[in-house]
Design an enzyme around this catalytic site. Structure first.
Site, PDB file in Angstrom:
ATOM      1  N   CYS A 164       0.888  -1.183   0.000  1.00 16.28           N
ATOM      2  CA  CYS A 164       0.000   0.000   0.000  1.00 16.28           C
ATOM      3  C   CYS A 164       0.916   1.220   0.000  1.00 16.28           C
ATOM      4  CB  CYS A 164      -0.978  -0.032   1.169  1.00 16.28           C
ATOM      5  SG  CYS A 164      -0.218  -0.156   2.799  1.00 16.28           S
ATOM      6  N   ARG A 174      -2.316  -0.826   5.455  1.00 13.94           N
ATOM      7  CA  ARG A 174      -3.451  -1.478   4.796  1.00 13.94           C
ATOM      8  C   ARG A 174      -3.067  -2.860   4.287  1.00 13.94           C
ATOM      9  NH1 ARG A 174      -4.901   3.411   0.768  1.00 13.94           N
ATOM     10  NH2 ARG A 174      -2.691   3.831   1.147  1.00 13.94           N
TER      11      ARG A 174
END
Length: 455
Positions: A410, A415
């Protein structure tokens, strides 16, 4: 692209069922009449079995998602869900969100819970079905029926589906059992269980506002120091492990107010070599939703002097930039970009402290959410893990070959750490995290980048 592009993707094999009326209702009555205050008809296990091929029916698991994933909750003999069932948890109805109606309507469409179908709702506590049935009835659904999944679970010959590594994300009830000195399922070989709370900032920040009892605070800056917030070097990670008294044989449960931070720290703990690392599914909100209280007292870490192995002991879990450059030429490797669509095509960087926008050439869009701090494509409305069929449908829509080695990335690893863990829960283990992400890659101007929609 967004989650709306896959809302009509069919989910695998819906179960189909026939019903019998309750004692006061005949088998021939009009089943489409509106319900009168949860006057639900009940089906038997035999009837369920005999009608598995009628696609005018759908079966819905209304329990908390941990039970759907594989945990044996509410005294059910086997964990997991009836093969072909979709999930629509009663817990979702209690979430306080301005977007709740929109999100739940989208979930109904994605899961194929159509008012024209006969819908069998099941639970094991007699309460979850009532909540979901009331909700659906108010929306005009009237072909609703009920089933007790405990009956299905008693028969070992009837198929139930559990995610291969469901134990990696734990329900609050299991954490409570640990705190009460019990030995929950999958913890039989746990030698030393430690509970930590991962969040950004010192104890005066999120931790002091409330945390799972006994949990020790880990400031994420400790494992990814400012000003760049990249993964700390191995020497500093070794010091971190000893400062907290971690050993390779520990079982660590990571909790916190922000599930993304919990997954980030959990992956780092796995990387240094702790053998058993788990995350509270849904974070502190799940703990409170289960009826448990957070504590505010500070729990101090207990330093140690021997981790028991070289750090990192699981170095293959995290990829470096040179490794990514080499792997991108391998047809059996896929770099999965878990950022928003706008970040992926270079319309925005996603970060206030990093202004370069774009993507790594060859990275495949892997979905995430609408911003750098959200992950709604992978979560239910209560921030628990979304079901595996729907996650796999996202990947299929981007033509991600799950037979390949999947390296998730990410902006800086938060994430992607959560998505990596979900992939592992689902049973995809040929995986890794490209931890430095887009920020690490684009900070070196010699690295190639691209923008725009991929051809």
């Amino acid at each position: 692209m967004s989650i709306k592009h896959i809302k009509n993707i069919a989910l695998s094999a819906v179960l189909v069922l026939s019903i019998t009326a309750l004692s006061a209702c005949s088998k021939d009555e009009d089943k489409s009449e509106p319900l009168a205050e949860l006057d639900l008809k009940t089906i038997t296990t035999e009837e369920l079995q005999s009608n598995l091929e009628d696609d005018s029916w759908i079966v819905v698991d209304t329990r908390q998602n941990d039970a759907y994933n594989g945990w044996s909750l509410d005294n059910v003999e086997r964990g997991g869900h009836i093969e072909g069932a979709v999930d629509f948890s009663a817990n979702w109805l209690d979430v306080d969100s301005d977007k709740k109606d929109e999100v739940l309507d989208e979930a109904l469409k994605t899961k194929g819970i159509d008012s024209n179908k006969n819908i069998v709702l099941y639970d094991a506590n007699g309460e979850d079905v009532k909540s979901v049935a009331n909700y659906l009835n108010e929306k005009g659904y009237n072909k609703l029926y009920t089933y007790d999944v405990s009956e299905w679970a008693k028969d070992e010959k009837l198929p139930m589906v559990s995610y291969k590594n469901y134990k990696m994300i734990v329900p609050p009830q299991v954490v409570r059992e640990v705190l009460d000195g019990k030995t929950p399922e999958t913890f039989e070989n746990a030698k030393n269980i430690k509970i930590v709370e991962a969040s950004w900032g010192e104890e005066s920040e999120a931790y002091s506002k409330g945390h799972v009892p006994t949990s020790v605070h880990i400031n994420t800056d400790t494992v990814e120091p400012p000003p760049n917030w990249m993964l700390a070097n191995d020497k500093d990670l070794a010091k971190f492990a000893l400062d907290y008294g971690f050993t390779k044989d520990d079982t660590v449960i990571v909790t916190g107010p922000d599930t993304m931070a919990s997954y980030r720290v959990a992956v780092i703990l796995r990387y240094i070599g702790i053998s058993d690392v788990r995350v509270l599914n849904g974070g502190n909100d799940a703990w409170v939703s289960a009826g448990y209280e957070l504590e505010t007292k500070s729990n101090q870490k207990t330093p140690g002097d021997n981790f028991g192995a070289t750090i990192p002991s699981n170095s293959d879990l995290i990829d470096t930039i040179p490794e990514i450059k080499e792997a991108l030429d391998d047809p059996k490797f896929t770099l999965v970009d878990n950022r928003s669509w706008k970040e992926y095509i270079g319309k925005e960087s996603g970060y206030s402290y990093h202004d370069k926008a774009g993507r790594i050439p060859g990275a495949v869009y892997g979905y995430a959410g609408t911003s750098s701090v959200t992950l709604e494509d992978y979560r239910n409305i209560d921030n628990t893990m979304r079901n595996a069929d729907e996650i796999k449908a996202l990947w299929d829509s981007s033509k991600i070959d799950t037979n390949n080695h999947l390296s998730f990335m990410c902006g800086s690893g938060w994430r992607a750490a959560e998505v990596l863990t979900y992939a592992n829960v689902m049973g995809f283990e040929n995986t890794s995290l490209y931890s430095d992400g887009w920020i690490g890659w684009s900070s070196d101007t010699s690295n190639p980048t691209e923008t725009g929609e991929p051809k």
